[in-house]
Design an enzyme around this catalytic site. Structure first.
Site, short mmCIF file in Angstrom:
data_model
loop_
_atom_site.label_atom_id
_atom_site.label_comp_id
_atom_site.label_asym_id
_atom_site.label_seq_id
_atom_site.Cartn_x
_atom_site.Cartn_y
_atom_site.Cartn_z
N GLY A 63 1.18 -1.34 -0.05
CA GLY A 63 -0.23 0.03 -0.14
C GLY A 63 0.87 1.40 -0.19
O GLY A 63 1.81 1.12 -0.21
N SER A 64 0.15 2.27 -0.14
CA SER A 64 1.18 3.17 0.08
C SER A 64 2.18 3.94 0.87
O SER A 64 2.93 4.68 0.50
CB SER A 64 -0.33 5.15 0.61
OG SER A 64 -1.06 4.83 0.50
N THR A 65 3.06 3.52 1.77
CA THR A 65 3.76 2.54 2.50
C THR A 65 5.35 2.91 0.85
O THR A 65 6.15 3.68 1.41
CB THR A 65 4.36 2.16 3.68
OG1 THR A 65 3.82 0.33 2.96
CG2 THR A 65 3.74 2.65 4.69
N LYS A 77 4.70 4.29 -1.70
CA LYS A 77 5.22 5.91 -2.35
C LYS A 77 6.17 5.88 -2.07
O LYS A 77 6.53 6.93 -2.80
CB LYS A 77 3.99 6.58 -1.99
CG LYS A 77 2.18 6.24 -2.43
CD LYS A 77 1.31 7.16 -2.22
CE LYS A 77 0.38 6.31 -2.78
NZ LYS A 77 -1.22 7.11 -1.88
#
Lengths: 636, 360
Positions: free
Chosen positions: A290-292, A294
């Site tokens: 997920g966003s980590t 990014k």
């Protein structure tokens, strides 16, 4: 008379006899000198009976020498029936002390065997019981030391430590991996016996057992206990299915704490499922980050000089179309016009899709590879997985787009911690490790020492690293990571909310892994904390809500432990209307009463003393206090 | 004239050492079996004293007396050997009906036959010296008599003593200077004989294989030799010291008999073994010297025959104990426990001494 022939034949026979004598002497010499060792050992084992004295298993210690895995010493009763003279008397007294029937004990003391144990009454004897037996001083009745593994902190660090079997042999984790070091050499009491098993009057030989080697970990027990506590609470609070936590020093790769749920108690490992006891989720479980993830896309884009995070803008409508598929931002109506700093703060998916597109698949995937995803980090633990990354030739525009914001890749927690540590540590990647040294128990001499290993240099430039740290600090100060904010300290971080893939290969509904990766201090990180909570229920499905507060709590523990200094240079927090604001107390010394009051707007002012000149303030200048707090001024 | 003092003293020295070692090796078993640790050593001590007196006495008797009565002596031996086979008269010990029991003492007629046969063969060979070129006439008759006695002894059965007698007497025949080809033939005959003996009693084959690899059957046929090696090996160069053997503690069965040499090795080490074997060689050397010096052909054969019989038995025992040849069940002269054996050995030396006294 001539007897030449007889005499010469007599001499011949004499010569032959002498030769055979010499052969016998040579043979004896061979047996007594050349084969001495071999025969002596064999004969010794024939003459002597060994009563084993168990060696202590090596301890497992935290970085400050606190014992995590140790030993418990007990006594066990061993009988040598041949040596017991008055069998009736011995049986009567032993039966009394151990609470066994006389008939049964008599069977034990008169059994035709070389060594007899009384199971289970004669094992695990307390000091008092052992002492009672010892006082009789019977021949053929021995009390031998036995040692059992003991984990003072129960489930703490269970997956890393592992567990041991009934014979103290390591079966998983460090207990297995370092079994050869941890296992000691058993000692013995050796006595000599005749061919019928009776004890000979030769003195007993005591060979003292040699303890196994101690293993010192990089783990900090205090931090570990804090992490265990937090994960246990989170599991309870959110009725979560699982959780992972890792704390690492990014500058060395030392693991300071590592835990996962479900966990187990190593002493009673048989009571748990095989999956629970054998899977160290922190290094074994691979899932969509997920966003980590990014952070990687951001670092790559900055490092490649593709964007200026402060000036370049992206207008988010709430969705983006990638070769016919519409990808949505988590905020339905979109974030509108944002700088890329804000794109990260808002964790805006379409913004990252654009970054991915700008990078192109070759560049993005080269960073994925360079940062160690898709291969093992090389941490010194068993059971690490590699994760799954798309083959480059199978990456189309859609795969590129989702990868850029952390979907469609499968990675482990330790890979993320290692990669983010490299990015925020001026681009220097260290191999994570957990065993700091192995040393001899008696002498303390270090047999093996692990030093930080610089695995890769310049995965990103120092400038990129500094910029990423700044942006991530801003995520915590102004963005989605605000729950990790610690007043007066510089914290950087990124949240993550990853959908889980169900057994049918589709994304599961309402079942997420909520994560947060944070570091402190943001300008020169000393700890990286990663927290992931799997399948939390009854809470907003968002990493910032669940995992960021846990990470924040762990970082607060680290602040206390490592005496990390408060830094007023950090970014001030942007407050939401319902949140309490913090104010830095201004310097009002030597100001007039009126000037001071105007400077102290937002705070309640109380006075002591009379006069118009401020002598001192309490709290003093530079302290961060809640809005509306009382500031006392000393006047003169 | 004077007897050979070196031989006399060395013999007493060796036999005395033997009695001491019998104490050391036997007290554990003696205590266990009879409740009297000194049982064996007292018996053997008495025999030693008798033996010394006997040896001294015989050394003073002119050996020609035996020459005169040799036929009678041999007949006596023959009758005793036949008698011992009759159950009720002969006593079985260690699987052989080879004893006349007299209280706790015993007499083995096969031991006595050793002397009888050497006397007889020596006389025969010296008397028929002229015919020694004709093998058939010279060798075959005497060989027949030897084999007759061998047969009787094998009926007990006592393979060890039988072999010592046959081999020693054949070597005695060899000494006369007779044609060598007969020995090759005899050797082949002996080989066939051994094969026959093995077929008759297969346990003998087991003894041979166990000698090649005693560990193949450590609790059965290899047991004795392994226990012997466990005694000799750990002895090392200096040994554990007098009385300190461990193998005598019920590991090595009957350590005061056939395997007493192992206990000597264990307690006195290589150095002790060197001294003991040197004593044996001194005795043999003095005997050979006497045999070479005497010009009486009967005496020459007699001295050689007796001394070779002793030394052959010695070597046979040593080679068994150190694992060079299969177990044959032969005792060590002068040292192993056994009254009649000690008396016979000392009588032999007595006869040799009487020859040395005369030739000087």
């Amino acid at each position: 008379m001539f007897q030449h022939i007889q005499n010469s034949r007599i001499k011949l026979v004499f010569g032959l006899v002498v030769v055979v004598f010499l052969l016998v002497i040579i043979r004896v010499f061979y047996i007594q000198v050349i084969e001495y060792e071999k025969l002596n050992t064999l004969a010794e084992s024939l003459w002597s009976r060994n009563l084993p004295v168990q060696a202590d298993r090596g301890k497992i210690l935290d970085r400050n020498g606190n014992e995590i895995a140790g030993n418990e010493t007990t006594s066990t009763l061993v009988l040598i029936p041949n040596q017991i003279k008055n069998k009736e008397e011995v049986a009567t007294n032993l039966a009394n002390i151990l609470g066994v029937s006389y008939e049964e004990m008599y069977k034990h003391v008169s059994k035709r065997t070389s060594i007899e144990r009384v199971h289970p009454e004669g094992r695990d004897l307390s000091y008092e019981t052992a002492d009672k037996i010892n006082k009789f001083g019977y021949d053929g009745v021995y009390l031998l030391k036995e040692t059992k593994r003991y984990y003072k902190y129960g489930e703490t660090l269970a997956h890393v430590i592992g567990y041991v079997g009934i014979d103290n042999q390591g079966l998983s984790g460090l207990e297995l991996l370092y079994n050869d070091y941890l296992t000691g050499v058993d000692g013995s009491i050796k006595y000599f016996s005749d061919g019928k098993g009776n004890k000979l009057s030769m003195p007993e030989v005591y060979a003292s057992p040699q303890s196994g080697m101690n293993i010192t970990l990089t783990i900090d027990l205090d931090l570990q206990l804090a992490l265990e506590n937090e994960l246990t609470n989170a599991l309870k609070k959110y009725k979560a299915e699982g959780a992972i936590g890792i704390v690492m020093n990014p500058k060395t790769g030392e693991i300071l704490a590592m835990s996962s749920r479900p966990t187990f108690s190593p002493i009673n490992y048989q009571q748990y499922s095989v999956e629970t006891i054998n899977r160290n989720l922190a290094i074994w479980q691979s899932y969509e980050p997920g966003s980590t993830f990014k952070i990687l896309t951001l670092a790559a884009a900055i490092n490649e000089g593709i964007i200026n995070v402060f000036e370049d803008k992206y207008y988010d409508t709430g969705k983006i179309n990638v070769s016919g598929t519409t990808l949505h931002c988590w905020k339905h109506e979109g974030h509108g016009s944002q700088t890329y700093v804000q794109v990260v703060e808002n964790s805006c998916n379409p913004g990252f899709v654009v970054l991915g597109q700008k990078l192109g698949k070759e560049k993005l995937f080269s960073y994925i590879d360079r940062l160690g995803f898709g291969s093992k980090t090389g941490i010194d633990l068993n059971g690490e997985s590699k994760g799954i990354i798309f083959d480059l030739d199978r990456v189309g525009p859609l795969e590129l787009a989702t990868t850029a914001f952390g979907q469609g890749v499968s990675v482990t927690a330790i890979q993320q911690v290692t990669a983010v540590s490299a990015i925020i540590n001026d681009g220097n990647m260290f191999t994570p490790y957990i065993v700091s040294s192995i040393s001899e128990n008696e002498t303390g001499i270090i047999i093996k020492e692990n030093k930080p290993t610089l695995k890769k240099e310049n995965v990103v430039t120092k400038e990129t690293s500094d910029l990423v740290k700044y942006v991530l600090e801003s995520v915590v100060a102004n963005g989605s990571g605000h729950n990790a904010y610690i007043e007066g300290y510089r914290v950087g971080g990124k949240t993550g909310t990853a959908q889980k893939v169900g057994p049918d290969g589709r994304y599961m509904v309402g079942n997420y892994i909520l994560s947060f990766i944070g570091f402190l201090p943001a300008n020169d990180p000393e700890v990286v904390v990663y927290i992931a909570v799997d399948g939390a229920k009854g809470v907003t499905q968002y990493g910032g809500t669940v995992s960021a507060p846990i990470a924040s709590s762990i970082m607060k523990t680290a602040i206390n432990l490592y005496d990390i200094k408060s830094d007023p240079e950090g970014m001030p927090r942007e407050y939401l209307w319902y949140e309490q604001k913090y104010i830095t107390v201004p310097d009002v010394v030597n100001k007039s009463k009126k000037e001071a009051v105007s400077l102290l707007s937002g705070l309640k002012v109380e006075y002591s003393g009379t006069g118009d000149n401020v002598v001192s303030s309490s709290p003093s200048a530079g302290t961060r206090v809640k809005e509306g707090s009382i500031v006392k001024l000393m006047l003169n | 004239m004077k007897k050979d003092k070196v031989l006399f003293i060395t013999t007493i020295l060796l036999a005395t050492f033997g009695v001491i070692m019998i104490y050391s090796s036997s007290y554990v078993w003696a205590e266990y079996k009879f409740g009297n640790a000194f049982k064996y050593v007292i018996n053997q001590g008495v025999f030693l004293l008798i033996g010394i007196v006997l040896m001294n006495l015989i050394s003073k008797i002119d050996y020609n007396i035996y020459k005169k009565h040799v036929n009678l002596i041999l007949l006596g031996c023959f009758l005793l050997l036949a008698l011992v086979l009759i159950p009720g008269i002969g006593v079985v010990r260690n699987g052989s009906r080879s004893w006349f029991g007299l209280g706790s003492f015993g007499i083995q007629p096969s031991e006595l036959s050793k002397i009888g046969l050497v006397l007889f063969v020596s006389k025969y060979l010296s008397k028929n010296d002229n015919e020694k070129r004709v093998t058939k006439n010279f060798v075959f008759p005497i060989l027949g008599i030897i084999l007759l006695f061998f047969g009787l002894i094998m009926l007990e059965p006592d393979f060890g003593t039988g072999m010592i007698i046959v081999c020693a007497l054949i070597v005695l025949i060899f000494i006369t200077g007779t044609n060598l080809s007969i020995f090759v033939k005899l050797g082949m005959l002996g080989l066939i004989g051994i094969v026959v003996l093995i077929i008759v009693a297969p346990y003998r084959l087991k003894r041979i294989t166990s000698f090649l690899n005693p560990w193949s059957d450590p609790l059965g046929s290899g047991f004795q030799i392994i226990q012997s090696l466990y005694a000799i090996g750990p002895g090392g160069i200096l040994g554990f010291g007098f009385l300190n053997s461990r193998q005598k503690h019920f590991y090595l069965p009957e350590p005061q008999t056939d395997f007493i040499f192992s206990i000597i090795s264990e307690e006195f080490g290589f150095l002790g073994i060197f001294i003991v074997t040197t004593l044996f060689l001194i005795i043999f050397y003095r005997c050979i010297k006497t045999a070479l010096e005497t010009e009486d052909l009967f005496a020459k054969y007699l001295v050689f025959g007796l001394s070779f019989m002793l030394i052959f038995q010695t070597l046979l025992n040593l080679m068994v104990v150190v694992g060079m040849i299969p177990v044959t069940g032969v005792t060590l002269p002068f040292i192993s426990y056994g009254g009649s054996s000690l008396l016979v050995s000392m009588t032999m030396i007595g006869i040799i001494l009487s020859v040395s006294r005369k030739s000087n």
